[in-house]
Design a protein around this motif. Structure first.
Motif, PDB file in Angstrom:
ATOM      1  N   ARG A   2      71.263  47.781  31.465  1.00  0.00           N
ATOM      2  CA  ARG A   2      72.126  48.510  32.374  1.00  0.00           C
ATOM      3  C   ARG A   2      73.518  47.892  32.389  1.00  0.00           C
ATOM      4  NH1 ARG A   2      68.354  49.817  37.670  1.00  0.00           N
ATOM      5  NH2 ARG A   2      66.415  50.167  36.556  1.00  0.00           N
ATOM      6  N   PRO A   3      74.541  48.692  32.695  1.00  0.00           N
ATOM      7  CA  PRO A   3      75.912  48.165  32.703  1.00  0.00           C
ATOM      8  C   PRO A   3      76.059  47.009  33.691  1.00  0.00           C
ATOM      9  CG  PRO A   3      75.908  50.563  32.776  1.00  0.00           C
ATOM     10  CD  PRO A   3      74.491  50.136  32.958  1.00  0.00           C
ATOM     11  N   LEU A   4      76.896  46.049  33.327  1.00  0.00           N
ATOM     12  CA  LEU A   4      77.286  44.922  34.169  1.00  0.00           C
ATOM     13  C   LEU A   4      76.186  43.897  34.375  1.00  0.00           C
ATOM     14  CD1 LEU A   4      79.292  46.792  36.951  1.00  0.00           C
ATOM     15  CD2 LEU A   4      80.162  45.766  34.849  1.00  0.00           C
ATOM     16  N   SER A   5      75.031  44.078  33.744  1.00  0.00           N
ATOM     17  CA  SER A   5      73.934  43.139  33.929  1.00  0.00           C
ATOM     18  C   SER A   5      73.748  42.302  32.676  1.00  0.00           C
ATOM     19  CB  SER A   5      72.644  43.894  34.245  1.00  0.00           C
ATOM     20  OG  SER A   5      71.546  43.013  34.271  1.00  0.00           O
ATOM     21  N   ASN A   6      73.684  40.971  32.851  1.00  0.00           N
ATOM     22  CA  ASN A   6      73.392  40.087  31.725  1.00  0.00           C
ATOM     23  C   ASN A   6      71.899  39.908  31.509  1.00  0.00           C
ATOM     24  OD1 ASN A   6      75.987  39.374  30.721  1.00  0.00           O
ATOM     25  ND2 ASN A   6      76.303  38.106  32.536  1.00  0.00           N
ATOM     26  N   PHE A   7      71.126  40.060  32.575  1.00  0.00           N
ATOM     27  CA  PHE A   7      69.672  39.970  32.412  1.00  0.00           C
ATOM     28  C   PHE A   7      68.973  40.690  33.554  1.00  0.00           C
ATOM     29  CE2 PHE A   7      70.906  36.150  34.813  1.00  0.00           C
ATOM     30  CZ  PHE A   7      70.046  36.198  35.891  1.00  0.00           C
ATOM     31  N   SER A   8      67.780  41.147  33.287  1.00  0.00           N
ATOM     32  CA  SER A   8      66.936  41.775  34.301  1.00  0.00           C
ATOM     33  C   SER A   8      65.507  41.777  33.786  1.00  0.00           C
ATOM     34  CB  SER A   8      67.396  43.214  34.601  1.00  0.00           C
ATOM     35  OG  SER A   8      67.268  44.028  33.443  1.00  0.00           O
ATOM     36  N   GLY A   9      64.570  42.078  34.667  1.00  0.00           N
ATOM     37  CA  GLY A   9      63.186  42.112  34.232  1.00  0.00           C
ATOM     38  C   GLY A   9      62.228  42.205  35.389  1.00  0.00           C
ATOM     39  N   ILE A  10      60.950  42.118  35.059  1.00  0.00           N
ATOM     40  CA  ILE A  10      59.913  42.218  36.080  1.00  0.00           C
ATOM     41  C   ILE A  10      58.695  41.424  35.630  1.00  0.00           C
ATOM     42  CG2 ILE A  10      58.935  44.348  35.121  1.00  0.00           C
ATOM     43  CD1 ILE A  10      58.491  45.273  38.050  1.00  0.00           C
ATOM     44  N   PHE A  11      58.082  40.726  36.582  1.00  0.00           N
ATOM     45  CA  PHE A  11      56.844  40.009  36.341  1.00  0.00           C
ATOM     46  C   PHE A  11      55.772  40.624  37.247  1.00  0.00           C
ATOM     47  CE2 PHE A  11      60.036  36.860  35.148  1.00  0.00           C
ATOM     48  CZ  PHE A  11      59.543  36.400  33.934  1.00  0.00           C
ATOM     49  N   TYR A  12      54.687  41.088  36.642  1.00  0.00           N
ATOM     50  CA  TYR A  12      53.577  41.659  37.393  1.00  0.00           C
ATOM     51  C   TYR A  12      52.497  40.604  37.594  1.00  0.00           C
ATOM     52  CZ  TYR A  12      55.330  46.440  36.888  1.00  0.00           C
ATOM     53  OH  TYR A  12      56.081  47.585  36.969  1.00  0.00           O
ATOM     54  N   PHE A  13      52.039  40.474  38.823  1.00  0.00           N
ATOM     55  CA  PHE A  13      50.923  39.585  39.113  1.00  0.00           C
ATOM     56  C   PHE A  13      49.599  40.330  38.963  1.00  0.00           C
ATOM     57  CE2 PHE A  13      54.626  38.382  41.645  1.00  0.00           C
ATOM     58  CZ  PHE A  13      54.869  37.133  41.105  1.00  0.00           C
ATOM     59  N   ASP A  14      49.700  41.648  38.922  1.00  0.00           N
ATOM     60  CA  ASP A  14      48.547  42.519  38.685  1.00  0.00           C
ATOM     61  C   ASP A  14      48.725  43.169  37.318  1.00  0.00           C
ATOM     62  OD1 ASP A  14      46.645  44.525  38.578  1.00  0.00           O
ATOM     63  OD2 ASP A  14      46.848  45.077  40.688  1.00  0.00           O
ATOM     64  N   SER A  32      58.870  42.386  25.770  1.00  0.00           N
ATOM     65  CA  SER A  32      57.734  42.767  26.596  1.00  0.00           C
ATOM     66  C   SER A  32      56.566  41.817  26.357  1.00  0.00           C
ATOM     67  CB  SER A  32      57.316  44.210  26.296  1.00  0.00           C
ATOM     68  OG  SER A  32      56.892  44.339  24.949  1.00  0.00           O
ATOM     69  N   PHE A  33      55.722  41.676  27.363  1.00  0.00           N
ATOM     70  CA  PHE A  33      54.524  40.857  27.291  1.00  0.00           C
ATOM     71  C   PHE A  33      53.526  41.453  28.258  1.00  0.00           C
ATOM     72  CE2 PHE A  33      57.758  39.211  30.034  1.00  0.00           C
ATOM     73  CZ  PHE A  33      57.133  38.861  31.208  1.00  0.00           C
ATOM     74  N   GLU A  34      52.306  40.910  28.316  1.00  0.00           N
ATOM     75  CA  GLU A  34      51.228  41.568  29.052  1.00  0.00           C
ATOM     76  C   GLU A  34      51.510  41.707  30.542  1.00  0.00           C
ATOM     77  OE1 GLU A  34      50.300  37.179  29.183  1.00  0.00           O
ATOM     78  OE2 GLU A  34      51.100  38.608  27.736  1.00  0.00           O
ATOM     79  N   ASN A  35      52.378  40.869  31.103  1.00  0.00           N
ATOM     80  CA  ASN A  35      52.640  40.911  32.540  1.00  0.00           C
ATOM     81  C   ASN A  35      54.052  41.344  32.900  1.00  0.00           C
ATOM     82  OD1 ASN A  35      50.284  38.652  32.491  1.00  0.00           O
ATOM     83  ND2 ASN A  35      50.310  39.737  34.453  1.00  0.00           N
ATOM     84  N   GLY A  36      54.758  41.985  31.972  1.00  0.00           N
ATOM     85  CA  GLY A  36      56.089  42.461  32.325  1.00  0.00           C
ATOM     86  C   GLY A  36      57.007  42.607  31.136  1.00  0.00           C
ATOM     87  N   TYR A  37      58.309  42.562  31.425  1.00  0.00           N
ATOM     88  CA  TYR A  37      59.314  42.702  30.376  1.00  0.00           C
ATOM     89  C   TYR A  37      60.629  42.102  30.851  1.00  0.00           C
ATOM     90  CZ  TYR A  37      60.498  46.773  33.266  1.00  0.00           C
ATOM     91  OH  TYR A  37      60.805  47.597  34.320  1.00  0.00           O
ATOM     92  N   LEU A  38      61.502  41.784  29.885  1.00  0.00           N
ATOM     93  CA  LEU A  38      62.816  41.221  30.151  1.00  0.00           C
ATOM     94  C   LEU A  38      63.863  41.953  29.324  1.00  0.00           C
ATOM     95  CD1 LEU A  38      61.993  37.402  29.726  1.00  0.00           C
ATOM     96  CD2 LEU A  38      62.090  38.650  31.883  1.00  0.00           C
ATOM     97  N   PHE A  39      65.048  42.087  29.898  1.00  0.00           N
ATOM     98  CA  PHE A  39      66.235  42.506  29.156  1.00  0.00           C
ATOM     99  C   PHE A  39      67.245  41.368  29.278  1.00  0.00           C
ATOM    100  CE2 PHE A  39      64.340  46.536  30.522  1.00  0.00           C
ATOM    101  CZ  PHE A  39      64.288  47.218  29.323  1.00  0.00           C
ATOM    102  N   SER A  42      73.119  38.064  27.272  1.00  0.00           N
ATOM    103  CA  SER A  42      73.609  36.773  26.772  1.00  0.00           C
ATOM    104  C   SER A  42      72.612  35.629  26.942  1.00  0.00           C
ATOM    105  CB  SER A  42      74.936  36.418  27.445  1.00  0.00           C
ATOM    106  OG  SER A  42      74.788  36.386  28.848  1.00  0.00           O
ATOM    107  N   PRO A  43      71.736  35.625  27.972  1.00  0.00           N
ATOM    108  CA  PRO A  43      70.791  34.517  28.070  1.00  0.00           C
ATOM    109  C   PRO A  43      69.822  34.492  26.887  1.00  0.00           C
ATOM    110  CG  PRO A  43      70.956  35.671  30.163  1.00  0.00           C
ATOM    111  CD  PRO A  43      71.656  36.513  29.142  1.00  0.00           C
ATOM    112  N   SER A  44      69.236  33.329  26.671  1.00  0.00           N
ATOM    113  CA  SER A  44      68.270  33.125  25.596  1.00  0.00           C
ATOM    114  C   SER A  44      66.861  33.370  26.116  1.00  0.00           C
ATOM    115  CB  SER A  44      68.408  31.703  25.055  1.00  0.00           C
ATOM    116  OG  SER A  44      67.366  31.375  24.176  1.00  0.00           O
ATOM    117  N   VAL A  45      66.018  33.977  25.301  1.00  0.00           N
ATOM    118  CA  VAL A  45      64.637  34.282  25.696  1.00  0.00           C
ATOM    119  C   VAL A  45      63.680  33.730  24.647  1.00  0.00           C
ATOM    120  CG1 VAL A  45      62.947  36.109  26.106  1.00  0.00           C
ATOM    121  CG2 VAL A  45      65.282  36.359  26.971  1.00  0.00           C
TER     122      VAL A  45
END
Length: 372
Positions: A2-14, A32-39, A42-45
């Protein structure tokens, strides 16, 4: 992304909820991975069988980790993983300046967020216990969160509009009910049921007490120079604000000590009562900067709305947003990749006026006479 965002994501506990999220399986520009995803822009993943790591660290931290773990080749996230397996939760003790580390342990489903001491990199999140934690460096980019009139927190607005009568410590509240901000100088933990925080850094004023005045002066000078040097390290086209006051003038002169080529920006509202051109000209002549004088943008309302959208909160600077944008547009036009400012320097280094009031309240008339 999304515009103006350097990183975002979600971690699911379920994990079942994660499987239902279409963004997890349709993220060609993300991770993506089994419990979520990251965008991440500039940060390193790094994703390993043990960890999911997102890290953004300064060049100084990167150099330190590369030297310390000379046998570890790889990205910032790889070095952070190596550092965490070595130091554990003492990791931030070895880092300085600006950084953000997000670390998910895949086996235990424990999430850590380590934010730098002054919170230079924003980290906003929404949390639903036993379900998920979604996050971003911009509120508008948090997955599954939408800014609406109903989501605004009126209590936060009240606090913003009401001048505090005493010192208010930083808290995690934002202008939106569901959105919190990770605390600077803390490690945030969660395994899904609740969120806890641990302070990893505190200022100890006792170490600076009972010193001669000359030592205070030299210590401040050393810290000030080191701070400017570290913040400007690795940038090629540096600019500074130059109001003519002691704060921005000091920043400009110290920056010039490390970088001979420097651009300075003075915002001139054209009012005789605020004319500090004499002081500005004196600094420009001393450091031979490439100097620009700009006028504030004319539409105050438009500037305030724009700033609110950028920072996810209303204007909170001493310097008006029309001044900031005027300088920023000029800096962008000439290709600056870093701008330093003396903004709000009086809050960092006291101007000393409070000493007079202290002497008056304590009826220390000898001290007051000396100060005057």
């Amino acid at each position: 992304m999304r515009p103006l965002s350097n990183f975002s994501g979600i971690f699911y506990f379920d994990t079942a909820l994660a499987e239902k999220d279409s963004n997890r399986s349709n993220a060609p520009d993300g991770y993506s991975f089994e419990n979520g995803y990251l965008f991440a822009h500039s940060p390193s993943v790094e994703i390993t069988p043990e960890y999911v790591i997102l890290a953004a660290i300064s060049k100084k931290n990167l150099t330190f980790l590369q030297n310390h773990f000379a046998d570890a080749n790889g990205s910032e996230a790889t070095l952070i993983r190596r550092a965490f397996t070595t130091w554990g939760d003492r990791l931030p003790d070895h880092l300085s300046g600006e950084f953000i580390v997000i670390l998910w342990e895949r086996q235990t489903k424990e999430l850590r967020v380590i934010r730098d001491r002054f919170g230079c990199t924003p980290f906003y999140y929404t949390f639903t216990p036993d379900a998920f934690l979604s996050f971003s460096d911009r509120i508008g980019a948090i997955p599954h969160f939408k800014k609406t009139r109903e989501s605004i927190d009126p209590v936060k607005i009240k606090h913003y509009l009401t001048p505090p009568s005493s010192y208010q410590s930083f808290d995690d509240r934002t202008f939106y009910h569901q959105v919190k901000s990770a605390l600077p100088g803390h490690i945030m933990y969660t395994q899904g049921d609740r969120i806890t925080h641990r302070v990893y850094w505190k200022i100890d004023p006792a170490q600076y007490r009972h010193k001669p005045d000359s030592e205070y002066v030299e210590r401040f000078r050393d810290l000030f120079f080191a701070s400017v040097e570290e913040r400007s390290q690795g940038y090629r086209h540096i600019g500074t604000h130059l109001s003519g006051g002691i704060d921005s003038s000091s920043i400009a002169c110290v920056t010039n000590h490390f970088h001979a080529s420097l651009s300075t920006f003075h915002i001139n509202p054209g009012l005789p009562s605020t004319d500090e051109s004499f002081f500005v000209d004196s600094v420009v002549k001393k450091i031979h900067s490439r100097h620009f004088m700009v006028s504030p943008q004319p539409n105050i309302y438009e500037a305030m709305c724009r700033l609110t959208a950028l920072f996810d909160r209303p204007e909170h600077f001493v310097t008006p947003s029309t001044f900031h944008f005027a300088a920023a547009e000029q800096a962008k036009a000439i290709g600056c990749d870093l701008i330093l400012t003396g903004h709000d320097g009086d809050s960092v280094v006291d101007n000393g006026n409070g000493l007079l009031e202290t002497y008056r309240k304590t009826k220390n008339w000898a001290g007051l006479r000396w100060a005057l």
